[in-house]
Design a protein around this motif. Structure first.
Motif, PDB file in Angstrom:
ATOM      1  N   MET A  46       0.761  -1.022  -0.002  1.00 41.81           N
ATOM      2  CA  MET A  46      -0.058   0.147   0.131  1.00 41.81           C
ATOM      3  C   MET A  46       0.750   1.323  -0.011  1.00 41.81           C
ATOM      4  SD  MET A  46      -2.874   1.178   2.601  1.00 41.81           S
ATOM      5  CE  MET A  46      -1.963   1.527   3.863  1.00 41.81           C
ATOM      6  N   GLU A  47       2.089   1.262   0.792  1.00 37.93           N
ATOM      7  CA  GLU A  47       2.851   2.305   0.865  1.00 37.93           C
ATOM      8  C   GLU A  47       3.492   2.614  -0.518  1.00 37.93           C
ATOM      9  OE1 GLU A  47       3.992   2.431   5.731  1.00 37.93           O
ATOM     10  OE2 GLU A  47       5.005   0.986   4.143  1.00 37.93           O
ATOM     11  N   GLU A  48       3.926   1.696  -1.043  1.00 37.88           N
ATOM     12  CA  GLU A  48       4.681   1.705  -2.301  1.00 37.88           C
ATOM     13  C   GLU A  48       3.830   2.155  -3.592  1.00 37.88           C
ATOM     14  OE1 GLU A  48       6.894  -1.602  -3.945  1.00 37.88           O
ATOM     15  OE2 GLU A  48       8.407  -1.726  -2.415  1.00 37.88           O
ATOM     16  N   GLY A  49       2.402   1.682  -3.392  1.00 35.98           N
ATOM     17  CA  GLY A  49       1.391   2.429  -4.406  1.00 35.98           C
ATOM     18  C   GLY A  49       1.247   3.853  -4.001  1.00 35.98           C
ATOM     19  N   GLU A  50       1.330   4.152  -2.885  1.00 36.64           N
ATOM     20  CA  GLU A  50       1.034   5.840  -2.582  1.00 36.64           C
ATOM     21  C   GLU A  50       2.185   6.322  -3.142  1.00 36.64           C
ATOM     22  OE1 GLU A  50       0.434   6.282   1.503  1.00 36.64           O
ATOM     23  OE2 GLU A  50      -1.546   4.894   1.479  1.00 36.64           O
ATOM     24  N   LEU A  51       3.489   5.849  -2.901  1.00 41.74           N
ATOM     25  CA  LEU A  51       4.593   6.572  -3.370  1.00 41.74           C
ATOM     26  C   LEU A  51       4.667   6.632  -4.893  1.00 41.74           C
ATOM     27  CD1 LEU A  51       7.615   7.772  -2.480  1.00 41.74           C
ATOM     28  CD2 LEU A  51       8.433   5.409  -2.943  1.00 41.74           C
ATOM     29  N   GLN A  87       1.998   6.779  -6.961  1.00 40.12           N
ATOM     30  CA  GLN A  87       0.785   7.991  -7.239  1.00 40.12           C
ATOM     31  C   GLN A  87       1.586   9.175  -6.934  1.00 40.12           C
ATOM     32  OE1 GLN A  87      -2.448   6.959  -5.172  1.00 40.12           O
ATOM     33  NE2 GLN A  87      -3.363   5.371  -6.296  1.00 40.12           N
ATOM     34  N   PHE A  88       2.133   9.453  -5.802  1.00 41.41           N
ATOM     35  CA  PHE A  88       2.594  10.840  -5.372  1.00 41.41           C
ATOM     36  C   PHE A  88       3.668  11.170  -6.402  1.00 41.41           C
ATOM     37  CE2 PHE A  88       6.569  12.987  -3.103  1.00 41.41           C
ATOM     38  CZ  PHE A  88       5.699  14.140  -3.102  1.00 41.41           C
ATOM     39  N   ARG A 108       2.000  12.061  -9.713  1.00 38.54           N
ATOM     40  CA  ARG A 108       1.483  13.381  -9.790  1.00 38.54           C
ATOM     41  C   ARG A 108       2.588  14.522  -9.974  1.00 38.54           C
ATOM     42  NH1 ARG A 108      -1.536  13.507  -4.744  1.00 38.54           N
ATOM     43  NH2 ARG A 108      -1.068  11.042  -4.388  1.00 38.54           N
TER      44      ARG A 108
END
Length: 137
Positions: free
Chosen positions: A90-95, A97-98, A101
Protein backbone atom coordinates in the motif's frame (compact mmCIF):
# COMPACT_ATOMS: atom_id res chain seq x y z
CA UNK A 1 35.43 -22.16 -31.74
CA UNK A 2 32.31 -23.99 -30.60
CA UNK A 3 31.99 -27.43 -32.14
CA UNK A 4 28.42 -28.50 -32.77
CA UNK A 5 27.71 -32.21 -32.57
CA UNK A 6 26.45 -33.89 -35.70
CA UNK A 7 22.72 -34.01 -36.30
CA UNK A 8 22.69 -37.72 -35.59
CA UNK A 9 24.16 -37.05 -32.12
CA UNK A 10 21.69 -34.24 -31.40
CA UNK A 11 18.52 -36.21 -32.13
CA UNK A 12 16.72 -37.81 -29.23
CA UNK A 13 14.06 -40.28 -30.22
CA UNK A 14 11.21 -40.99 -27.90
CA UNK A 15 8.33 -43.34 -28.60
CA UNK A 16 6.08 -40.39 -29.52
CA UNK A 17 8.24 -37.91 -31.40
CA UNK A 18 11.72 -36.79 -32.35
CA UNK A 19 13.23 -33.88 -30.46
CA UNK A 20 16.23 -31.87 -31.58
CA UNK A 21 18.56 -31.22 -28.69
CA UNK A 22 20.19 -27.81 -28.57
CA UNK A 23 23.96 -27.60 -28.87
CA UNK A 24 25.76 -27.40 -25.58
CA UNK A 25 24.07 -24.53 -23.79
CA UNK A 26 24.15 -23.44 -20.21
CA UNK A 27 20.66 -23.77 -18.87
CA UNK A 28 19.92 -21.36 -16.08
CA UNK A 29 17.41 -22.32 -13.45
CA UNK A 30 14.85 -20.07 -11.91
CA UNK A 31 14.88 -19.04 -8.30
CA UNK A 32 11.75 -20.97 -7.54
CA UNK A 33 10.48 -23.49 -10.07
CA UNK A 34 7.32 -24.33 -8.14
CA UNK A 35 4.21 -22.50 -7.02
CA UNK A 36 3.01 -21.86 -3.48
CA UNK A 37 -0.07 -24.00 -4.13
CA UNK A 38 2.13 -26.95 -5.12
CA UNK A 39 4.09 -26.59 -1.89
CA UNK A 40 0.88 -26.27 0.14
CA UNK A 41 -0.54 -29.42 -1.45
CA UNK A 42 2.68 -31.32 -0.77
CA UNK A 43 2.71 -30.11 2.83
CA UNK A 44 -0.90 -31.23 3.29
CA UNK A 45 -0.05 -34.63 1.80
CA UNK A 46 2.70 -35.11 4.37
CA UNK A 47 0.88 -33.72 7.40
CA UNK A 48 -2.67 -34.94 6.78
CA UNK A 49 -2.16 -38.09 4.73
CA UNK A 50 1.08 -39.28 6.28
CA UNK A 51 2.95 -39.43 2.97
CA UNK A 52 6.73 -39.36 3.12
CA UNK A 53 8.49 -36.09 2.37
CA UNK A 54 10.34 -37.70 -0.53
CA UNK A 55 7.16 -39.08 -2.12
CA UNK A 56 5.21 -35.81 -1.71
CA UNK A 57 8.13 -33.83 -3.15
CA UNK A 58 8.19 -36.07 -6.23
CA UNK A 59 4.41 -36.07 -6.64
CA UNK A 60 4.00 -32.28 -6.39
CA UNK A 61 7.30 -31.29 -8.10
CA UNK A 62 8.76 -29.35 -5.17
CA UNK A 63 12.25 -29.58 -3.65
CA UNK A 64 12.53 -32.20 -0.94
CA UNK A 65 14.67 -29.97 1.28
CA UNK A 66 12.22 -27.05 1.08
CA UNK A 67 9.30 -29.33 1.89
CA UNK A 68 11.25 -30.86 4.77
CA UNK A 69 11.97 -27.39 6.17
CA UNK A 70 8.26 -26.59 6.16
CA UNK A 71 7.28 -29.90 7.76
CA UNK A 72 9.85 -29.46 10.56
CA UNK A 73 8.77 -25.86 11.19
CA UNK A 74 12.14 -24.42 10.24
CA UNK A 75 10.48 -22.35 7.50
CA UNK A 76 7.07 -20.78 8.00
CA UNK A 77 4.73 -21.38 5.03
CA UNK A 78 3.86 -18.25 3.07
CA UNK A 79 6.97 -16.27 4.03
CA UNK A 80 9.39 -14.88 1.50
CA UNK A 81 13.14 -15.20 1.70
CA UNK A 82 15.34 -12.21 2.26
CA UNK A 83 14.96 -9.17 4.44
CA UNK A 84 11.52 -7.67 5.00
CA UNK A 85 10.55 -4.90 2.55
CA UNK A 86 11.05 -1.26 3.54
CA UNK A 87 7.52 -0.34 2.47
CA UNK A 88 4.42 -2.49 2.27
CA UNK A 89 2.43 -2.77 -0.98
CA UNK A 90 0.00 0.00 0.00
CA UNK A 91 2.81 2.43 0.86
CA UNK A 92 4.63 1.65 -2.39
CA UNK A 93 1.40 2.28 -4.32
CA UNK A 94 0.99 5.64 -2.60
CA UNK A 95 4.61 6.51 -3.40
CA UNK A 96 4.09 5.65 -7.07
CA UNK A 97 0.95 7.81 -7.22
CA UNK A 98 2.74 10.69 -5.50
CA UNK A 99 5.75 10.51 -7.84
CA UNK A 100 3.46 10.24 -10.88
CA UNK A 101 1.50 13.32 -9.81
CA UNK A 102 4.70 15.27 -9.21
CA UNK A 103 6.02 14.28 -12.65
CA UNK A 104 2.71 15.15 -14.36
CA UNK A 105 2.84 18.75 -13.11
CA UNK A 106 6.50 19.12 -14.08
CA UNK A 107 8.07 18.69 -10.66
CA UNK A 108 9.72 15.28 -10.94
CA UNK A 109 11.72 13.94 -8.04
CA UNK A 110 15.34 12.83 -8.28
CA UNK A 111 16.62 9.53 -6.96
CA UNK A 112 18.19 11.30 -4.00
CA UNK A 113 14.90 13.04 -3.16
CA UNK A 114 12.94 9.79 -3.33
CA UNK A 115 15.47 7.97 -1.13
CA UNK A 116 15.33 10.81 1.39
CA UNK A 117 11.53 10.76 1.36
CA UNK A 118 11.39 7.01 1.94
CA UNK A 119 14.01 7.26 4.69
CA UNK A 120 11.91 9.88 6.48
CA UNK A 121 8.79 7.66 6.23
CA UNK A 122 10.52 4.56 7.60
CA UNK A 123 10.38 4.13 11.34
CA UNK A 124 13.39 1.81 11.58
CA UNK A 125 17.10 2.53 11.75
CA UNK A 126 17.80 0.93 8.36
CA UNK A 127 19.32 3.09 5.66
CA UNK A 128 17.51 3.22 2.34
CA UNK A 129 20.06 2.37 -0.32
CA UNK A 130 20.37 2.47 -4.09
CA UNK A 131 19.64 -1.29 -4.08
CA UNK A 132 16.16 -0.46 -2.78
CA UNK A 133 15.81 2.10 -5.56
CA UNK A 134 16.73 -0.48 -8.22
CA UNK A 135 14.16 -2.92 -6.84
CA UNK A 136 11.51 -0.20 -6.61
CA UNK A 137 12.05 0.88 -10.20
Amino acid sequence: MLQYPTLKDRVFRSHKSIHLLAPTQVQRGTYKGWTDSQMEQALQAVVASGASIRRAALDYHVPKSSLGDRVSGQTVPGTKSGPPPYLNAMEEGELVQFLSRCASIGYGKSRKEVLSLVQSVMDSKKTVTNDWWEGFC
